[in-house]
Each structure stands twice: as C-alpha cells, then as structure tokens.
Motif scaffolding. Structure first.
Motif, PDB file in Angstrom:
ATOM      1  N   VAL A 152       0.842  -1.203   0.000  1.00 21.76           N
ATOM      2  CA  VAL A 152       0.000   0.000   0.000  1.00 21.76           C
ATOM      3  C   VAL A 152       0.876   1.251   0.000  1.00 21.76           C
ATOM      4  N   MET A 153       1.903   1.259   0.863  1.00 24.32           N
ATOM      5  CA  MET A 153       2.729   2.469   1.001  1.00 24.32           C
ATOM      6  C   MET A 153       3.459   2.789  -0.306  1.00 24.32           C
ATOM      7  N   PHE A 154       3.973   1.769  -0.992  1.00 27.59           N
ATOM      8  CA  PHE A 154       4.665   2.018  -2.264  1.00 27.59           C
ATOM      9  C   PHE A 154       3.672   2.388  -3.358  1.00 27.59           C
ATOM     10  N   VAL A 210       6.890 -11.730   6.077  1.00 28.12           N
ATOM     11  CA  VAL A 210       7.475 -10.412   6.373  1.00 28.12           C
ATOM     12  C   VAL A 210       7.247 -10.031   7.836  1.00 28.12           C
ATOM     13  N   ASN A 211       6.030 -10.193   8.319  1.00 26.46           N
ATOM     14  CA  ASN A 211       5.735  -9.696   9.659  1.00 26.46           C
ATOM     15  C   ASN A 211       6.313 -10.583  10.760  1.00 26.46           C
ATOM     16  N   ALA A 212       6.417 -11.896  10.546  1.00 30.43           N
ATOM     17  CA  ALA A 212       7.054 -12.755  11.551  1.00 30.43           C
ATOM     18  C   ALA A 212       8.544 -12.403  11.636  1.00 30.43           C
ATOM     19  N   ALA A 216      -2.075  -2.389  17.251  1.00 30.01           N
ATOM     20  CA  ALA A 216      -2.038  -3.753  17.785  1.00 30.01           C
ATOM     21  C   ALA A 216      -2.957  -4.723  17.059  1.00 30.01           C
ATOM     22  N   SER A 217      -4.002  -4.214  16.405  1.00 32.60           N
ATOM     23  CA  SER A 217      -4.923  -5.139  15.749  1.00 32.60           C
ATOM     24  C   SER A 217      -4.512  -5.441  14.313  1.00 32.60           C
ATOM     25  N   GLY A 218      -3.452  -4.794  13.832  1.00 32.29           N
ATOM     26  CA  GLY A 218      -2.969  -5.078  12.480  1.00 32.29           C
ATOM     27  C   GLY A 218      -2.245  -6.412  12.433  1.00 32.29           C
ATOM     28  N   ALA A 219      -1.865  -6.794  11.219  1.00 31.13           N
ATOM     29  CA  ALA A 219      -1.232  -8.100  11.037  1.00 31.13           C
ATOM     30  C   ALA A 219       0.072  -8.210  11.825  1.00 31.13           C
ATOM     31  N   LEU A 220       0.877  -7.161  11.784  1.00 32.55           N
ATOM     32  CA  LEU A 220       2.139  -7.182  12.537  1.00 32.55           C
ATOM     33  C   LEU A 220       1.893  -7.043  14.029  1.00 32.55           C
ATOM     34  N   GLY A 221       0.988  -6.136  14.413  1.00 35.72           N
ATOM     35  CA  GLY A 221       0.721  -5.912  15.827  1.00 35.72           C
ATOM     36  C   GLY A 221       0.299  -7.194  16.532  1.00 35.72           C
ATOM     37  N   ALA A 269       2.869   4.479   9.390  1.00 35.68           N
ATOM     38  CA  ALA A 269       1.588   4.279   8.697  1.00 35.68           C
ATOM     39  C   ALA A 269       0.860   5.600   8.501  1.00 35.68           C
ATOM     40  N   ALA A 270       1.060   6.528   9.426  1.00 36.26           N
ATOM     41  CA  ALA A 270       0.372   7.822   9.348  1.00 36.26           C
ATOM     42  C   ALA A 270       0.941   8.689   8.229  1.00 36.26           C
ATOM     43  N   ASP A 271       2.078   8.276   7.667  1.00 38.40           N
ATOM     44  CA  ASP A 271       2.736   9.051   6.601  1.00 38.40           C
ATOM     45  C   ASP A 271       3.025  10.470   7.065  1.00 38.40           C
ATOM     46  N   GLY A 277      15.323   1.192  16.193  1.00 43.82           N
ATOM     47  CA  GLY A 277      14.512   0.982  14.997  1.00 43.82           C
ATOM     48  C   GLY A 277      14.827  -0.348  14.348  1.00 43.82           C
ATOM     49  N   TYR A 278      13.917  -0.796  13.522  1.00 43.12           N
ATOM     50  CA  TYR A 278      14.149  -2.011  12.725  1.00 43.12           C
ATOM     51  C   TYR A 278      13.481  -1.813  11.381  1.00 43.12           C
ATOM     52  N   ASN A 279      14.271  -1.978  10.332  1.00 39.41           N
ATOM     53  CA  ASN A 279      13.729  -1.905   8.973  1.00 39.41           C
ATOM     54  C   ASN A 279      14.173  -3.150   8.234  1.00 39.41           C
ATOM     55  N   LEU A 280      13.214  -3.964   7.886  1.00 36.64           N
ATOM     56  CA  LEU A 280      13.503  -5.273   7.286  1.00 36.64           C
ATOM     57  C   LEU A 280      14.363  -5.154   6.027  1.00 36.64           C
ATOM     58  N   GLY A 281      13.996  -4.222   5.141  1.00 36.53           N
ATOM     59  CA  GLY A 281      14.753  -4.063   3.899  1.00 36.53           C
ATOM     60  C   GLY A 281      16.180  -3.612   4.166  1.00 36.53           C
TER      61      GLY A 281
END
Ligand code: NAP
Length: 326
Positions: free
Chosen positions: A44-46, A124-126, A150-155, A242-244, A263-267
C-alpha cells in the motif's frame, strides 16, 4: 504470466491484472512459481507513492510456492521444492517471481507443516516481529511492553511474541476500542486500549513506572503521545510510519529523558546484514509453524486485490489477505 501491476502511483484503482513475461533468475536468485502471495501494508505504502519505486511495478513482498529455476551459484535449493520467499524488490503478486536465495526458505523439515497460505501471509511480519523484539527492543523477561497498531497483522504477532519471550505486561493500543478488543482476542495482549486512553491508564497498568518497551509503527502525532509513556531507560522502537507523517525529535530529548531510541527496517537489515535477515526470517517462520505466532488468513482472488489494499489503507482490515495465485 498473470500479474498485478501499476504504471502510476495512486489509489487502489491503479492496480490492474495484466499478462507479463516471466522474470528470469540472475546470479544468487531463485525463480518461484507462486501459489500464494500475501498483501502487505508495504504494498500500500509504495503503491500510494509514499516511497520511490521504479514504474511499472508489480507489488508483492511475501509468497509461497515451488522453486521453478535456480540462478547461477545457488546451492541448497532444488527445482520443485516448496518454499516461502520474501522478494525484496517486490513482484510477488504474479504467477512467477524472482527472489534472492537468501530470502527463500524451504518449507520442509520443521517448516513442512506450515500451510503455504499462512507462510505467504506472515513471512514479512514474523521476520519483523523477531527483529523488532529481539534485535531492536532487546526484550527481556519481565518487560512491560506497549504495541501500537495492535490489531494489524504485525501488531498481532508482536503481542504474541512479546508474551512468548516472557514480557510481564503486554498492552495493545489501536485507533478504536473495537480494534483494541480485536487485538486482545488474537492472543498475546493482556489489555487493549484506544490511543486516547493510553496516558490515563499507563500509570495504573505499569505501577507508575511506564513501559520498558514501546513499539511504534504508526508515527505522526501518536509518536509524540507514546514517548512520555516510557519508563526510565525504556526503549522506544520505531518500525513504521503508517500515518505518513514523521515527528522531529531533538537528540537532546533522549538524553534529558533517559530513554533509548531504536529501529528495525527489514529491507535495510536485509541489504546490510543478509545473514541476520535470514536468521530472523527462519526463526519467524519456525514460530508460525510451531503455533507460537498465529495469524488469521483470508484468501482472496485476483479481482479482490484492490479491495484488500483499500481495507488496509482505510484501517478497516482484519486478518492477513493472501492472493490465491494458482
Ligand atoms: N520496519 C519494518 O521492517 C516493517 C515490517 C513490516 C511492517 N512494518 C510496518 O508496520 C505497520 C503495520 O504493518 P501491518 O502489516 O500490521 O499492517 P496492517 O495489518 O495494515 O496494519 C496497519 C495498522 O496501522 C494502523 N494505522 C495507523 N495509522 C494508519 C493510517 N494512516 N493508515 C492505515 N493504517 C494506519 C492501523 O491500526 P489502527 O487503526 O488501530 O491505528 C492498522 O491496523 C505498517 O506501518 C508497516 O509499514 C514495518
């Protein structure tokens, strides 16, 4: 091959299903015949243009399927093998995708029982949950943890993993009470609160101390609201926006308030420390396979991909959406 594509950034309507030539694996890469492709918030973000991407682009950052071909120099994988993969250059919403061998994991041995749809929904989220809590938050048993979105897939996975790693208190926060309650129902969270209630309840919940760890994937104004909820020497872990809308923080504030900004950025981790990314990916998938991490998965068809994007973007999403490719 069939693929989802966009030629310009914009709303979910820019997504189209088209025929494209099959990509070929280069050195160190693997071509995967995709059976399941997870829709991720990063898609979505991209797509909406939050980050630069070469156009036209095919979304899709997490897939399951079978190895179709091996690029030069790839060892330890074989054609026909069932795998989960994280194609870091996207392209997963297609019948065939190319991923790095280091980001492609056989669904065999202790991962044999992992359903392909679940692997595609959680890869990705795990990985991110492991990297965030172990790597960035340096979580220890007894920590009091706050997870935003918290209710999102990652949360959902962050709450479950914090609990599994011995946190004494795991609080999930969300934009509405209904979403906060949904987070608690997914397991992992002791309490669920709307963002607006956090400041009032944190002293009671934490015995006046504040949270040892705050996981912040939302950014924007909420970033400023959760920072004062930290305990002395707490860790504020930034893993998304997410709030951009970012918040400027003076470095001196870290000193004055005695906290750690992490911080943590997977990429970014995958680019600079592929071995560490691989370790987080393997551990994340193992935790899903053994049931420590659980994700509700909704399978969708090609014509539903734009709908899934809209649901995620409008904060109405529930579960993880997985495109059934074949
Ligand atoms: N650092 C990394 O490597 C990494 C890896 C994976 C994911 N992430 C980030 O983690 C976040 C969660 O990912 P996810 O897979 O859990 O996505 P998701 O299932 O779509 O959840 C996103 C959550 O963000 C919250 N949110 C806050 N502001 C939002 C906005 N303006 N638009 C849409 N949602 C908003 C929503 O919850 P509320 O409405 O309750 O606030 C929603 O539940 C995303 O920001 C993603 O980019 C980072």
């Amino acid at each position: 091959m069939r693929a989802v594509r966009y030629t310009r950034t914009g709303g979910p309507e820019v997504l189209e299903t088209v025929e494209l030539p099959e990509p070929q694996p280069g050195p160190g890469e693997v071509a995967v015949d995709v059976t399941h492709a997870g829709v991720h918030f990063a898609d979505v973000m991209f797509r909406r243009g939050q980050f630069p991407i070469d156009l036209p682009a095919v979304p899709g950052l997490q897939v399951a399927g079978t190895v179709a071909a091996l690029g030069e120099g790839v060892t330890g994988l074989r054609v026909g093998q069932p795998v989960a993969a994280v194609p870091l250059g996207f392209g997963g919403h297609a019948e065939r995708v190319v991923a790095g061998a280091l980001t492609t994991v056989p669904l065999e041995g202790e991962l044999a029982a992992l359903a392909p749809a679940t692997a595609a929904a959680t890869a990705v989220n795990a990985t991110t949950a492991v990297g965030t809590l172990r790597g960035a938050a340096r979580i220890t048993a007894g920590d009091r943890v706050l997870v935003t979105a918290a209710s999102g897939a990652l949360g959902t996975l962050l709450g479950q993993l914090a609990r599994a790693l011995g946190a004494a208190l795991v609080v999930g926060a969300a934009s509405t009470l209904e979403r906060a309650e949904r987070a608690v129902a997914a397991g992992g969270f002791d309490h669920g609160l709307p963002y607006g209630e956090l400041a009032r309840h944190t002293p009671d919940l934490t015995g006046g101390a504040g949270f040892d760890v705050v996981i912040d994937s939302v950014g924007g104004d909420l970033r400023g609201q959760v920072a004062p909820l930290l305990a002395v020497l707490g860790r504020h872990v930034v893993i998304g926006n997410a709030a951009d809308h970012d918040l400027t923080l003076a470095a001196n504030q870290v000193w004055y308030d005695s906290f750690t900004l992490a911080g943590y950025n997977l990429g970014g981790v995958a680019a600079r420390r592929p071995d560490l990314f691989r370790a987080h990916l393997e551990e994340g998938l193992r935790l899903v396979a053994d049931g420590t991490l659980r994700q509700e998965v909704e399978e969708i068809g090609w014509s539903d991909v734009a709908r899934a994007h809209a649901l995620l973007e409008e904060r109405r999403g529930s579960g993880a959406y997985v495109l059934r490719v074949r």
